[in-house]
Design a protein around this motif. Structure first.
Motif, PDB file in Angstrom:
ATOM      1  N   LEU B 100    -105.455   1.915 -26.882  1.00  0.00           N
ATOM      2  CA  LEU B 100    -105.263   1.831 -28.327  1.00  0.00           C
ATOM      3  C   LEU B 100    -104.620   3.096 -28.872  1.00  0.00           C
ATOM      4  CD1 LEU B 100    -108.763   0.384 -29.271  1.00  0.00           C
ATOM      5  CD2 LEU B 100    -106.642  -0.881 -28.874  1.00  0.00           C
ATOM      6  N   GLU B 101    -103.862   2.959 -29.958  1.00  0.00           N
ATOM      7  CA  GLU B 101    -103.248   4.136 -30.578  1.00  0.00           C
ATOM      8  C   GLU B 101    -104.318   5.067 -31.146  1.00  0.00           C
ATOM      9  OE1 GLU B 101    -100.188   3.117 -33.367  1.00  0.00           O
ATOM     10  OE2 GLU B 101     -99.234   1.766 -31.920  1.00  0.00           O
ATOM     11  N   GLU B 102    -105.337   4.459 -31.770  1.00  0.00           N
ATOM     12  CA  GLU B 102    -106.459   5.259 -32.299  1.00  0.00           C
ATOM     13  C   GLU B 102    -107.758   4.709 -31.722  1.00  0.00           C
ATOM     14  OE1 GLU B 102    -107.327   4.887 -36.487  1.00  0.00           O
ATOM     15  OE2 GLU B 102    -108.649   6.632 -36.457  1.00  0.00           O
ATOM     16  N   PRO B 103    -108.615   5.583 -31.189  1.00  0.00           N
ATOM     17  CA  PRO B 103    -109.898   5.081 -30.674  1.00  0.00           C
ATOM     18  C   PRO B 103    -110.719   4.459 -31.798  1.00  0.00           C
ATOM     19  CG  PRO B 103    -109.546   7.394 -30.064  1.00  0.00           C
ATOM     20  CD  PRO B 103    -108.495   7.036 -31.058  1.00  0.00           C
ATOM     21  N   LEU B 104    -111.521   3.487 -31.434  1.00  0.00           N
ATOM     22  CA  LEU B 104    -112.384   2.823 -32.402  1.00  0.00           C
ATOM     23  C   LEU B 104    -113.827   3.110 -32.043  1.00  0.00           C
ATOM     24  CD1 LEU B 104    -110.518  -0.610 -32.412  1.00  0.00           C
ATOM     25  CD2 LEU B 104    -110.338   1.206 -34.128  1.00  0.00           C
ATOM     26  N   MET B 105    -114.652   3.307 -33.060  1.00  0.00           N
ATOM     27  CA  MET B 105    -116.049   3.564 -32.800  1.00  0.00           C
ATOM     28  C   MET B 105    -116.849   2.307 -33.080  1.00  0.00           C
ATOM     29  SD  MET B 105    -116.211   7.331 -34.397  1.00  0.00           S
ATOM     30  CE  MET B 105    -116.112   8.787 -33.361  1.00  0.00           C
ATOM     31  N   ILE B 106    -117.830   2.042 -32.219  1.00  0.00           N
ATOM     32  CA  ILE B 106    -118.757   0.967 -32.535  1.00  0.00           C
ATOM     33  C   ILE B 106    -119.682   1.501 -33.615  1.00  0.00           C
ATOM     34  CG2 ILE B 106    -120.624  -0.478 -31.665  1.00  0.00           C
ATOM     35  CD1 ILE B 106    -119.237  -0.553 -28.989  1.00  0.00           C
ATOM     36  N   ARG B 107    -119.881   0.746 -34.679  1.00  0.00           N
ATOM     37  CA  ARG B 107    -120.645   1.254 -35.836  1.00  0.00           C
ATOM     38  C   ARG B 107    -122.019   1.781 -35.418  1.00  0.00           C
ATOM     39  NH1 ARG B 107    -120.923  -4.791 -37.987  1.00  0.00           N
ATOM     40  NH2 ARG B 107    -122.173  -5.603 -36.283  1.00  0.00           N
ATOM     41  N   PRO B 108    -122.291   3.058 -35.797  1.00  0.00           N
ATOM     42  CA  PRO B 108    -123.665   3.550 -35.666  1.00  0.00           C
ATOM     43  C   PRO B 108    -124.400   3.260 -36.972  1.00  0.00           C
ATOM     44  CG  PRO B 108    -122.198   5.389 -36.124  1.00  0.00           C
ATOM     45  CD  PRO B 108    -121.351   4.144 -36.150  1.00  0.00           C
ATOM     46  N   THR B 109    -123.636   2.941 -38.013  1.00  0.00           N
ATOM     47  CA  THR B 109    -124.049   2.620 -39.373  1.00  0.00           C
ATOM     48  C   THR B 109    -122.734   2.398 -40.100  1.00  0.00           C
ATOM     49  OG1 THR B 109    -125.181   3.437 -41.351  1.00  0.00           O
ATOM     50  CG2 THR B 109    -124.099   5.087 -39.988  1.00  0.00           C
ATOM     51  N   SER B 110    -122.761   1.715 -41.257  1.00  0.00           N
ATOM     52  CA  SER B 110    -121.490   1.209 -41.799  1.00  0.00           C
ATOM     53  C   SER B 110    -121.033   1.794 -43.124  1.00  0.00           C
ATOM     54  CB  SER B 110    -121.562  -0.317 -41.899  1.00  0.00           C
ATOM     55  OG  SER B 110    -121.875  -0.893 -40.655  1.00  0.00           O
TER      56      SER B 110
END
Lengths: 369, 369
Positions: B100-110
């Motif tokens: 991916l161009e930018e890493p994505l984080m799995i939500r720790p909170t939203s």
């Protein structure tokens, strides 16, 4: 005809997106292909979920929760499965600030990790059948996305069952397909056709895949509930075996079946018109909207009181009827009517000062407008 | 004393895990630190969820669904927030077979992704307050995990609200804290203390964090519901502004609040004993287990019939009572009693042939055993 909605004849795809926008059902999320389901859209999903969940429980199924992340080598244990899903997977490579020893996949579906757990839980025929469902989110990387119909992350339920015999597994597969048919026809008012998928279209790893499909207004079919007879493919890959009634070690027979937020897309494309959303009464989160019409404070309290009376009488007649009285004072009555039309509320009731005197009201059905 | 459960005095930590195993509530998943919530455990969560959800809706909140994946640069927009959560994040670097161009984080909170959406939805004071909750999964990479209490993935609800004034946001923060108190005390039968967290313990990005905490049997406090007044920190970071009643552009005031599957851990540690789980009646998925005792087919049908009669009479008296009649024939009665004791079912009723004649039954309360 609504000005904020492109007519179907002009541009069917744009009409679909306009209906969603006007109904405030969903938006695209900042991550490409992902979706935000707004309260009005989510209330529809909650209604679907509660009714389907009851049908699953009435047929002996229970809910559980399996993990979001699946080790890469799990996906690889069933050959067709890994081939089918690998190109669609989102991969976690870092956690807690470090690179992981083994990449983890966000579940595109959970046969593998559930198979692994079933191999530990199932020892004897007395443990069978296992009839488990989960409501969760899954991820399948999509290039071309459309709200509800095809999004990278979607919400769904996935049932996963294990059985003693091939016959039982086939019965279960068809039982759940039939539940999808009944649900779509009786609650969503969508006539569907049940059928078996071709070899090339079946679920990766399944023996056979069945689906219910419906005809949308653009003449295309939409698949909106699938049920897979997985045979012993996953049982062998994950060593889900048991001691049968004759004391022989056997592999179980498994099934899986799912329906997703895609059903909301099907609902929109089946019923809605150029004015916006139309919801069938059995699934509508709000079934009746009552709009009091007033020009001054006295009229306001009179019509509000009458609206309350109508609401209470209706609730006495029909159990669990959901009614909304729109007493806001920042919109003109015509704009309020328009709002409830676009939200797809099945019945709209308008009460003005003259209605209070006559003890009558104007009632409009959304579907035959 | 149950043989499959280590006594509390001997080893409190092992006792906790043994109660979970004996009650078949949960297992560790193949991915380190993640959890599988089994049907018996998930039924407890479903009971919690339905009661809390009703309390949220009664106070005007609605549900929605926000995406699992959050762009890295979103997390970075609120300074304390990124510092607090970055070390705990799981990061997606590949999707659809590509980096991916930018890493994505799995939500720790939203807060961040919801803040972004709120900035688009909120224009004027008429759009406020926004009172949205979501039930979902989140991920916080944990080194030392314990089932329910501390797992890398957990299930929770996260409420996120936006308000016109600082006062309203503070009222909301305390209103939701009070809902957690009432829920814990009235449904879970857990006495809690409400309080404010110290500067070092508060939520990253919050103005102030409140929590309800309860004393566990080992003398330690467990935090099991938190409510944050976020002030204007996220409003400024995500430009959530609105036109106020005097036509001035202002930032909103936001709150967030959450409770998770950790509450199941608290429930276990508050009530259970050396024989296993004890569930308070208002949250128990099954409130009464009836065990027919029989030695032959005639006794079997007699006791079964009497069990049905008892079940029907109880259901007439108490609305929505959940009763299970244990008619299985592969366990001895003593083993069945043991099973229902370990499952924590509040009331057990035993009916043998002599009870049928006398039209009586043995009734045992789990909590005073």
């Amino acid at each position: 005809m609504a000005k904020n909605i492109t007519p179907r004849k002009e541009n069917y795809s744009q009409w679909y997106l306009d209906v969603i926008a006007a109904g405030q059902l969903a938006d695209y999320a900042p991550v490409k292909g992902c979706m935000v389901i707004r309260p009005s859209g989510f209330a529809i999903w909650e209604a679907m979920q509660s009714r389907l969940d009851r049908m699953f429980k009435e047929t002996g199924h229970v809910n559980a929760s399996f993990p979001l992340l699946i080790p890469k080598h799990f996906m690889e244990r069933e050959a067709e499965h890994v081939e089918g899903f690998s190109p669609e997977c989102a991969v976690v490579t870092h956690g807690g600030g470090k690179e992981l020893e083994e990449p983890l996949m966000i579940r595109p579906t959970s046969e593998t990790v559930i198979g692994h757990m079933y191999s530990q839980w199932i020892q004897s025929y007395r443990d069978l059948p296992v009839l488990i469902n989960q409501w969760c989110n899954v991820l399948r990387w999509e290039m071309r996305t459309r709200l509800f119909l095809r999004t990278s992350e979607f919400l769904w339920q996935e049932g996963h069952t294990a059985h003693e015999t091939a016959e039982e597994a086939q019965e279960e597969t068809l039982r759940m397909l039939e539940i999808y048919r009944v649900f779509q026809e009786e609650y969503l008012a969508i006539p569907v056709i049940k059928g078996i998928k071709s070899e090339s279209e079946k679920f990766p790893g399944a023996l056979s895949t069945y689906s219910v499909e419906a005809m949308m207004q653009d003449g295309k079919a939409l698949q909106s509930g699938t049920s897979h007879n997985l045979g012993q493919n996953f049982a062998k890959a994950f060593e889900i075996d048991f001691l049968d009634r004759n004391n022989n070690q056997k592999y179980v027979w498994t099934t899986s079946w799912g329906a997703s937020t895609r059903m909301i897309g099907g609902l929109i494309m089946t019923h809605s018109d150029d004015d916006g959303l139309i919801l069938p009464p059995k699934i509508a989160p709000v079934q009746v909207a009552i709009v009091p019409i007033f020009n001054n404070d006295q009229e306001r309290s009179e019509t509000q009181e009458f609206a309350d009376t109508i609401s209470n009488r209706l609730k006495e007649k029909i159990d669990q009827l959901q009614i909304k009285i729109d007493s806001s004072d920042n919109l003109r009555p015509a704009d309020k009517f328009f709002h409830w039309i676009q939200q797809g509320v099945p019945v709209r009731i308008e009460v003005g000062p003259r209605d209070v005197k006559k003890q009558s009201a104007m009632v409009a059905r959304r579907d035959i407008r």
